[in-house]
Design a protein around this motif. Structure first.
Motif, PDB file in Angstrom:
ATOM      1  N   THR A 109       0.735  -1.409  -0.247  1.00  0.00           N
ATOM      2  CA  THR A 109      -0.047  -0.690   0.237  1.00  0.00           C
ATOM      3  C   THR A 109       1.189   1.391   0.113  1.00  0.00           C
TER       4      THR A 109
ATOM      5  N   LYS B  37       1.629  -4.295   9.859  1.00  0.00           N
ATOM      6  CA  LYS B  37       2.874  -3.699  10.009  1.00  0.00           C
ATOM      7  C   LYS B  37       4.218  -4.526   9.911  1.00  0.00           C
ATOM      8  N   THR B  38       3.770  -6.289   9.833  1.00  0.00           N
ATOM      9  CA  THR B  38       4.811  -6.966   9.517  1.00  0.00           C
ATOM     10  C   THR B  38       5.573  -6.973   8.726  1.00  0.00           C
ATOM     11  N   ILE B  39       5.322  -6.344   7.544  1.00  0.00           N
ATOM     12  CA  ILE B  39       5.778  -6.272   6.363  1.00  0.00           C
ATOM     13  C   ILE B  39       6.713  -5.043   6.486  1.00  0.00           C
TER      14      ILE B  39
HETATM   15  P1  ADP Z   1      -0.821  -6.138  11.563  1.00  0.00           P
HETATM   16  O1  ADP Z   1      -0.783  -4.570  11.167  1.00  0.00           O
HETATM   17  O2  ADP Z   1      -2.167  -6.309  12.300  1.00  0.00           O
HETATM   18  O3  ADP Z   1       0.035  -6.398  12.470  1.00  0.00           O
HETATM   19  P2  ADP Z   1      -0.319  -7.754   9.331  1.00  0.00           P
HETATM   20  O4  ADP Z   1       0.921  -7.341   9.377  1.00  0.00           O
HETATM   21  O5  ADP Z   1      -0.532  -9.496  10.103  1.00  0.00           O
HETATM   22  O6  ADP Z   1      -1.408  -6.724  10.173  1.00  0.00           O
HETATM   23  O7  ADP Z   1      -1.080  -8.256   8.075  1.00  0.00           O
HETATM   24  C1  ADP Z   1      -2.695  -8.246   7.618  1.00  0.00           C
HETATM   25  C2  ADP Z   1      -2.130  -9.634   6.551  1.00  0.00           C
HETATM   26  O8  ADP Z   1      -2.663  -9.156   5.086  1.00  0.00           O
HETATM   27  C3  ADP Z   1      -1.543 -10.534   6.465  1.00  0.00           C
HETATM   28  O9  ADP Z   1      -1.788 -11.542   6.071  1.00  0.00           O
HETATM   29  C4  ADP Z   1      -0.654 -10.200   5.558  1.00  0.00           C
HETATM   30  O10 ADP Z   1       0.304 -10.797   4.801  1.00  0.00           O
HETATM   31  C5  ADP Z   1      -1.262  -8.884   4.554  1.00  0.00           C
HETATM   32  N1  ADP Z   1      -0.624  -7.919   3.857  1.00  0.00           N
HETATM   33  C6  ADP Z   1       0.208  -7.434   4.570  1.00  0.00           C
HETATM   34  N2  ADP Z   1       0.363  -6.148   3.278  1.00  0.00           N
HETATM   35  C7  ADP Z   1      -0.133  -6.731   2.296  1.00  0.00           C
HETATM   36  C8  ADP Z   1      -0.979  -5.426   1.291  1.00  0.00           C
HETATM   37  N3  ADP Z   1       0.089  -4.494   0.504  1.00  0.00           N
HETATM   38  N4  ADP Z   1      -1.800  -6.058   0.574  1.00  0.00           N
HETATM   39  C9  ADP Z   1      -2.256  -7.042   0.726  1.00  0.00           C
HETATM   40  N5  ADP Z   1      -2.050  -8.065   1.866  1.00  0.00           N
HETATM   41  C10 ADP Z   1      -0.884  -7.393   2.884  1.00  0.00           C
END
Ligand code: ADP
Ligand code: MG
Length: 706
Positions: A264, A296-298
């Protein structure tokens, strides 16, 4: 000139209006010095001229009346309760007051006393009456506006007694009070002067007076708090040498290019911000906020990989074993196939990025192996619980630290991890919160951090359809939905009621609930059970079964609250939802709606308890976590959010993070302005002195050291 510091050095006993007995009573209210006294502010104000007179009171409405006491009598009732009766007279009419079970009122309310009462107007036997109203003894105050102080029944001090003491304190000691705020800032921000404001707050002549006075004094409270935070932030930067991470390599690009989805734009922005921090000379100290599922994890992994590529190590700390395990599994999956240079090996050796897990369940043998991997650098990323904080955990070269769900960890724990850097270099720290907190609260609780907000969800998410299921019909519909979703190949969570007592009590009740549902509403489905008291191996296998689709429904306690990520789950039923807090409910709901499929959340419960109904209603109406966080702050007040963790919060007597959002932001920007021009406030000695009154000596030394 008199400063607040001077006032803090004068005991209230020095006042002629404060006898030894009075001094004791004031001390019971926490008022020991003249500073305490003049910062004991009125709770409200009664304006005589806009006051409703008794003859115009409207039955059935709540009203405030300023009048004097006539004809007090007291007698026991037939039910042997005490009853005190009296009349109030304000020159226009009589109001009858009745107090049940407050025998001391007969002594407190003597004939002739001036009082302000607040209560509901009733009519009884033809007379206007109030039953058990709130009473403030205001004394024979002159002037149009009467200030009403928080009085204390326990200490036996009334509003007028306190007013008398405050008045003497103002006259004797506050005549030439210093204004510590530079005049330029005061004028630019249209703030009233301090000496005038103090007087206007205690003895206003008009309603506009106390408004402006309180605004200025409230600003001062927020400014002191922000100065302490901003100085801590700058001192940390000054006193620490950070790692200049190299951002020239390809590892992060390769990682991002390998993801099955585009980032995003909020994620791209966050990663850029963080990488620029990492490349800089100061240690990063940044808060990453984002709603549940914002991704947030990414972002965190991109930060860690930046460190790893330069030959450093990274650590991620999570608050629970379940969450640490979950992070470990998802990070290991995300880095699969990603290669780095092997610094320990020979020329141009390549190996896969390695991710390890450390919790209290890690055995001694595993620990030994892990430790040698940490020292020889073959462990790139270590995920764990607070077990990471142990002294025995020793990194060769810790470069990046990520702390998830920070609100469960203290500031000290952040510091322990920062100290695990090598060669006197401080690692970069990224703090993530599980659910959003309001902006003003973030500025305060995390005021010594920089902030990045992920204000965008990945595309294609549909909001979770949320229902507050109140009656048995609506509950039945919830269970129907669980069964029909399971029939369609999806999965569901049931969150057990929160029960008072130990973990064991909670576990027992979850076990019973599991049995009840498996034999009743969910009969015929494959229903698993997860709670905190299960042996570790069993927890893992239950989670694995659910993830792999071998279970249809998971009946669980709040152990699933954070981080559990099973995109095939589309329904969550939360029992006795009114017992959970707002953030918790939002987190629990966030367990579904993680894939492309439509999802449902059912909140069971009647909406009992303080604000229970308003909480559930807010969840039905809003899916945005930031919005919910603001409502939560509204409902709960700031105390619960700030807790005792933030020094200086006790100084917030007038200011409110909730009601004074723009003032919080203003105070923060003024704090930056002042500190960045003059790091130790050497040219603002009065401000510096006020800060010293609030913070402990150790912190002072750290902040004021140039
Ligand atoms: P949080 O911010 O709650 O920690 P996560 O990092 O666990 O969220 O991500 C939630 C889900 O969204 C995961 O399954 C992740 O793979 C997916 N996700 C993360 N970024 C994107 C993106 N840019 N587009 C689609 N899915 C995504
Ligand atoms: Mg997460």
């Amino acid at each position: 000139m008199t400063t607040f510091g001077d006032l803090a050095g004068i005991e209230v006993g020095r006042l002629a209006t404060v006898s030894a007995d009075r001094a004791d009573r004031l001390a019971q209210m926490g008022i020991e010095t003249v500073l305490d006294l003049v910062t004991h502010y009125p709770r409200r104000y009664v304006d005589r001229t806009s006051q409703v007179t008794i003859d115009r009171l409207v039955e059935g409405t709540e009203a405030t009346v300023l009048a004097s006491v006539r004809k007090v009598s007291s007698r026991p009732t037939r039910a042997r309760r005490s009853m005190v009766e009296l009349d109030l007279f304000d020159g226009r009419g009589y109001l009858h007051l009745v107090f049940f079970n407050q025998p001391w009122r007969a002594k407190q309310l003597q004939e002739g006393a001036e009082v302000v009462v607040w209560g509901k107007v009733e009519r009884y036997r033809g007379r206007r009456q109030m039953t058990n109203p709130v009473v403030d003894l205001v004394g024979d105050r002159t002037g149009r506006i009467v200030a009403v102080y928080p009085q204390s029944d326990k200490a036996g001090l009334s509003s007028w007694q306190i007013a008398t003491n405050v008045e003497e304190a103002l006259d004797r000691f506050c005549a030439d009070l210093v204004d510590p705020l530079p005049a330029g800032i005061r004028e630019r921000e249209h703030l009233a002067g301090r000496p005038w404001s103090l007087r206007a707050t205690h003895r206003p002549e008009t309603g506009a007076d106390h408004g402006a006075g309180r605004r200025r004094l409230g600003f001062d409270e927020l400014l002191r708090l922000q100065l302490a935070l901003v100085m801590r932030k700058r001192a940390t930067e000054r006193n620490a040498r950070g790692i200049r991470h190299s951002t020239g390599g390809q590892l992060v690009e390769r990682f991002l290019a390998g993801l099955p989805f585009p980032l995003t734009s909020a994620q791209r922005r966050a990663i850029a911000e963080i990488r620029s921090d990492l490349a800089g000379p100061y240690p990063m100290h940044r808060l990453l906020q984002g709603d549940v599922g914002a991704g947030k994890t990414i972002v965190a992994l991109a930060a860690m990989l930046t460190g790893v590529e330069g030959g450093h190590q990274a650590a991620l700390m999570a608050p629970t074993e379940v969450l640490a395990g979950q992070h470990h599994a998802s990070l290991a999956g995300l880095v699969r196939g990603l290669e780095v240079d092997d610094s320990g090996g020979g020329l141009f050796e390549r190996r896969e990025v390695s991710v390890s897990l450390l919790t209290n369940r890690t055995t001694a043998t595993q620990r030994t192996r892990l430790q040698s991997g940490l020292v020889d650098g073959s462990v790139d990323i270590l995920v764990g619980t607070h077990a990471l904080l142990s002294e025995a955990v020793d990194f060769a070269d810790l470069g990046v630290v990520v702390i998830d769900e920070q609100h469960r960890f203290g500031v000290e724990q952040r510091a322990v991890l920062r100290d695990k850097g090598a060669g006197g270099l401080v690692p970069d720290v990224l703090v993530m919160t599980a659910t959003p907190i309001p902006r003003t609260a973030a500025m305060t609780v995390f005021g010594d951090l920089d902030t990045t907000v992920l204000d965008e969800l990945p595309p294609g998410r549909t909001p979770v359809a949320t229902t507050w299921a109140r009656g048995s019909l609506e509950e039945a519909a919830a269970w129907d939905r669980v069964r029909s979703e399971v029939a369609a190949g999806h999965q569901a969570y049931v969150v057990c009621p929160l029960v008072e007592g130990s973990e064991r009590v909670q576990a027992r009740s979850a076990t019973e609930e599991h049995e009840r549902l498996a034999g009743g509403e969910l009969a015929g489905l494959r229903v698993g059970l997860l709670h905190g008291q299960l042996p570790a191996a069993e927890k893992d296998s239950v989670m694995e079964d659910f993830r792999a689709g071998r279970l249809d429904v998971l009946v669980a306690t709040t152990v699933i609250e954070v981080g559990v990520d099973v995109p095939n789950a589309t329904v969550v039923v939360i029992e006795d939802a009114d017992r959970f807090g707002m953030a918790q409910l939002h987190q629990l709901r966030g367990r579904v709606g993680r894939g492309a499929d439509r999802s449902w959340c059912f909140l069971l419960g009647e909406g009992a308890g303080d604000d229970g109904a308003r909480r559930l209603q807010a969840l039905v109406e809003h899916s945005d976590g930031f919005e919910l966080a603001e409502i939560d702050l509204e409902l709960r007040g700031e105390g619960t959010i700030l807790g005792a963790r933030q020094k200086g919060v006790t100084d917030l007597k007038l200011a409110s993070l909730r009601r004074h959002r723009t003032t919080v932001a203003l105070a923060r920007s003024v704090a930056f302005e002042l500190v960045d021009a003059d790091a130790t406030l050497a040219s603002h000695p009065e401000l510096a002195e006020e800060l010293r009154l609030l913070i402990d000596p150790e912190e002072q030394e750290f902040l004021f050291k140039s």
